[in-house]
Structure formats: structure tokens, C-alpha cells
Design a protein around this motif. Sequence first.
Motif, PDB file in Angstrom:
ATOM      1  N   LEU A  86       0.770  -1.235   0.000  1.00  0.00           N
ATOM      2  CA  LEU A  86       0.000   0.000   0.000  1.00  0.00           C
ATOM      3  C   LEU A  86       0.802   1.286   0.000  1.00  0.00           C
ATOM      4  O   LEU A  86       0.522   2.176   0.790  1.00  0.00           O
ATOM      5  N   PHE A 131       1.333   4.992  -0.876  1.00  0.00           N
ATOM      6  CA  PHE A 131       0.390   5.977  -1.394  1.00  0.00           C
ATOM      7  C   PHE A 131       0.863   6.451  -2.756  1.00  0.00           C
ATOM      8  O   PHE A 131       2.017   6.806  -2.951  1.00  0.00           O
ATOM      9  N   ARG A 175      -5.788   2.479  -8.554  1.00  0.00           N
ATOM     10  CA  ARG A 175      -4.844   3.569  -8.753  1.00  0.00           C
ATOM     11  C   ARG A 175      -5.488   4.804  -9.367  1.00  0.00           C
ATOM     12  O   ARG A 175      -5.216   5.922  -8.965  1.00  0.00           O
ATOM     13  N   TRP A 223      -9.039   4.485   1.072  1.00  0.00           N
ATOM     14  CA  TRP A 223      -8.298   5.211   0.046  1.00  0.00           C
ATOM     15  C   TRP A 223      -7.602   4.272  -0.927  1.00  0.00           C
ATOM     16  O   TRP A 223      -7.444   4.594  -2.099  1.00  0.00           O
ATOM     17  N   SER A 224      -7.208   3.089  -0.466  1.00  0.00           N
ATOM     18  CA  SER A 224      -6.345   2.243  -1.282  1.00  0.00           C
ATOM     19  C   SER A 224      -6.909   0.871  -1.628  1.00  0.00           C
ATOM     20  O   SER A 224      -6.514   0.292  -2.639  1.00  0.00           O
ATOM     21  N   ARG A 264      -2.923   1.491   7.925  1.00  0.00           N
ATOM     22  CA  ARG A 264      -3.332   1.459   6.532  1.00  0.00           C
ATOM     23  C   ARG A 264      -4.306   0.324   6.232  1.00  0.00           C
ATOM     24  O   ARG A 264      -5.151   0.423   5.357  1.00  0.00           O
TER      25      ARG A 264
END
Length: 463
Positions: free
Chosen positions: A16, A18, A260, A392-393, A461
Motif C-alpha cells: 500500500l 500511497f 490507482r 483510500w487504497s 493502513r
Amino acid sequence: MNRLIGAPRRLARRILPFRRATRVALDELPAFAVPAASIATLADAAAFRRTLLELIAAATRRIVIVTLYLQDDDGGREVLDALYAAKARRPELQVSVFVDWHRAQRGLIGKQKSEGNAGMYREYAERLGPGVEIYGVPVQNRELFGVLHLKGFVIDDAVLYSGASLNDVYLARHRRYRLDRYHLLRHAPLADSMAAFVQRELADSAAVRRLDLPGVPRTRNLQPQIRLLREQLQHARYEVSATEPGPGEVAVTPLLGFGRDNQLDAVLLALLRGARQRVILLTPYFNLPRPVRAVLGQLLRRGCRIDIMVGDKTANDFYIPPEQPFRTIGLLPYLYEHNLRRFARTHRAQIEAGQLRLHLWRDGDNSYHLKGLFMDDDVAVLTGHNLNPRAWSLDLENGLLLRDPTKRLHAQHQAEWAALRRHAVQLADYRALESPRRYPPEVRRLLRRLNRTQLARLVNRLL
């Protein structure tokens, strides 16, 4: 959780990272022009449950429910009973439910091993016959690395949007509730777009399988199909027939977030960067992604006023009261509070000046699950996105961006914000939060272990 804490340090560097944020032009986002009078904020979890059941009972064409889980408890069974009853009244009615593949096939955390909610789905189908199709969506090969976190129930031409899943506490059964946000948008093109996305990207995928039928394949046998689904979702978008809002209308843009090229994340960052005077940010787990923390810091230096509301650690759904046996998962509420305390300490000058206001929500033994944004007086985001690194990921997310330049929804948003603050206190400074030195011994030991092995960042995360 234990496996994470014991993982090698290099895993934290590999998993992960960023990515550089994708830039997005907000003015170029297509939108549906929705009459402001067709958008309503529901008061609470009881109103959400009542509205959901009323919409199901009145459905004539379609019911498309997308949720993290439909639980095997009284609340989940009430919804499933309503779906089967609606199908029995109108056999031509399309009824489909999409839940996370992994979450549906395991028991609750800390409980004995079971076949999970999928067992209930099959029991209903065997007893009441076909008609309510329940699909499992495997966003990743393992639940730890991402889940189906889309929100929005499409019932005929209405979209009932909330971050809530379907179980007792989200539906305010048995005198307890988990607070979320609840909005009803009655607009056929928006409903068509959201239903079409589910059919095109999920129902038609070879990785997405029925859970209400016997013979459910193992996850490992679906890995090629899951890989293809992930690749497909990276480029997926809601189809929007762009219309220019007229007097009394609001621009509503449905947004997808995955992978992405993440449109939802990019829009959230662009909105924050463009804030002029005021931001209200709601999150259940105070664990902001690095890009969001950076933008908030820029806004504070620019003089923007920021309100952030989070739940007290005792209002977290993973909180374990001291009188109960401690499990490792019970570390999470303390980890989030520790994050909040550090953030408040870093920005203590802005807190003292009244520019940054931190609100801590607590109402008895009820829990807190709010998420979303209000920007200035003319923008709002309805979303299930937790505004944390996992969302977010990893997870498959969505949201509705509401742009309202004539401020037709301003009074409604103000009333919602006032209602949310009813059970919240504003923190005077970081010392108002419990010091980690006073945490239970098991929590202190685990926090020391995380810091010593430098895995706190990885845990933040993934959770």
C-alpha cells in the motif's frame, strides 16, 4: 490483527504505498440535475429502517441493494422477509442483493466459526423458493486487503443512500443504534445509472457468484476471475447523462473509488483543496490518509475553518468494555484515539484560536459510523468512504457529490449538522482525550509492540 503485528518489517514497505494523487477538474464532472425537493435527509436509524421497508413494500419494478453485509439477525431477517414478500406480491419484480463475498461467508469476529450470513441466504431460498438473488462480490482474494464498500439501495426510481449495512444495530433494533447518515433521492436517471453500474460491473462478472444457491465455489478457484474483476473496476465509472441544473435543482454526480486511477479520492482531494471558508469532515475511525492530512494542514495555514467529528472510543464498534475479556481487535478504538490525540496536539494553536474544532460523539452504549463532507455552504459529499487509508487504497467505494450553488439544500444540511452535534462535545485541547499512559495494560503492551516493530503505519493502513 495478531498476524499483522507479527509480520516482517519489509511487508510494511511493500504493501500500500500511497500513489501520487490524480488531478481532477471539478467543473468538468458530469452531473444529473436533481430537483432539490427530491432530496431528503432522514432523521435517524429508525427513519432509515422505516423508509427502507416502505420502499420495498411499494416496489413495482426493481430492488437493487448493495451493502457490505446483510446480517443473520432480527434486523437482517426483517429485510429479507420484506424482500421475499415483495417478490411474492409481484413475481415480475427484479430483486437482487450484492454483499461482500468474504464477509458473507464467515462468522462474526470473536465468535465461533460458522458458514456466516450465506447460511441464512440458502435457508431462505430453500424454504421460500427462488426470486431473491443474493450475490457475493470478491473485490480482493482476502478480506484483509479490501471489501465491497459500495453504498446505495435502488428501489424503482429512488436511491436510498447511507453508509449503513443491514443488521440490528444499523436498523435501530433492540434499543440500540449505530449512527450513520441517511438520504433519499428520488430521481429516475440517477437510479438508472446506479442500477446499470451494478448490473454491468458486478452481476455480469464471472467472479461474482450467487450465495443463496448451494455449491458456492472456493475463493481460490475464482482467483483468475477476481483478478479480472479488479482490473475492470480500475477503469469503471458511473454513466452520467450530463444536464445543466436549472433553478431549484442540484448537480448530483455519482463517483466510484477503486485502485490507482481513483476518481472518488481525486475528487475528495480537489474539493478540500478548493475550500474557501469552511470544511466539515465526518469519519468514524480517525486515521486520515496522508494526502488528506496534508491538505487539511494547508487549509489551516490559509485560515480556513475546519470542523471534524469522530466517535468517542467507547462509541466504536470494536470497543470492548473493561469488564469483558480483552481481544486484540479491541486495540483499534485506542489506536484511533491515539491518532486523534496526536493530531490535536500538533494543531493545538488552531484549536485554541477556534479555527479547528474537534467534536467527539457519544450517546450511551450506541455507536458511531458517520462519514462525509460539507464544504462551504454549497457542496456536500454523501459516501460510505471512511476517509482512512484502507478506503483510500483497498476497498471498492462510491459516493454522491452534491453541488448546490444556489444553496437550495443549505437549510437541510445545517439541520443535519445541528442534529449530529446533539450528542457531541467539543474538545478544548488534546489533554481532554485519555493519555495512552492510562490505557489498559493489554492496550499499552500492544501499542509498544507496534511502535517497536515499526508496524503501526501498516496497521493504520489496513484497518
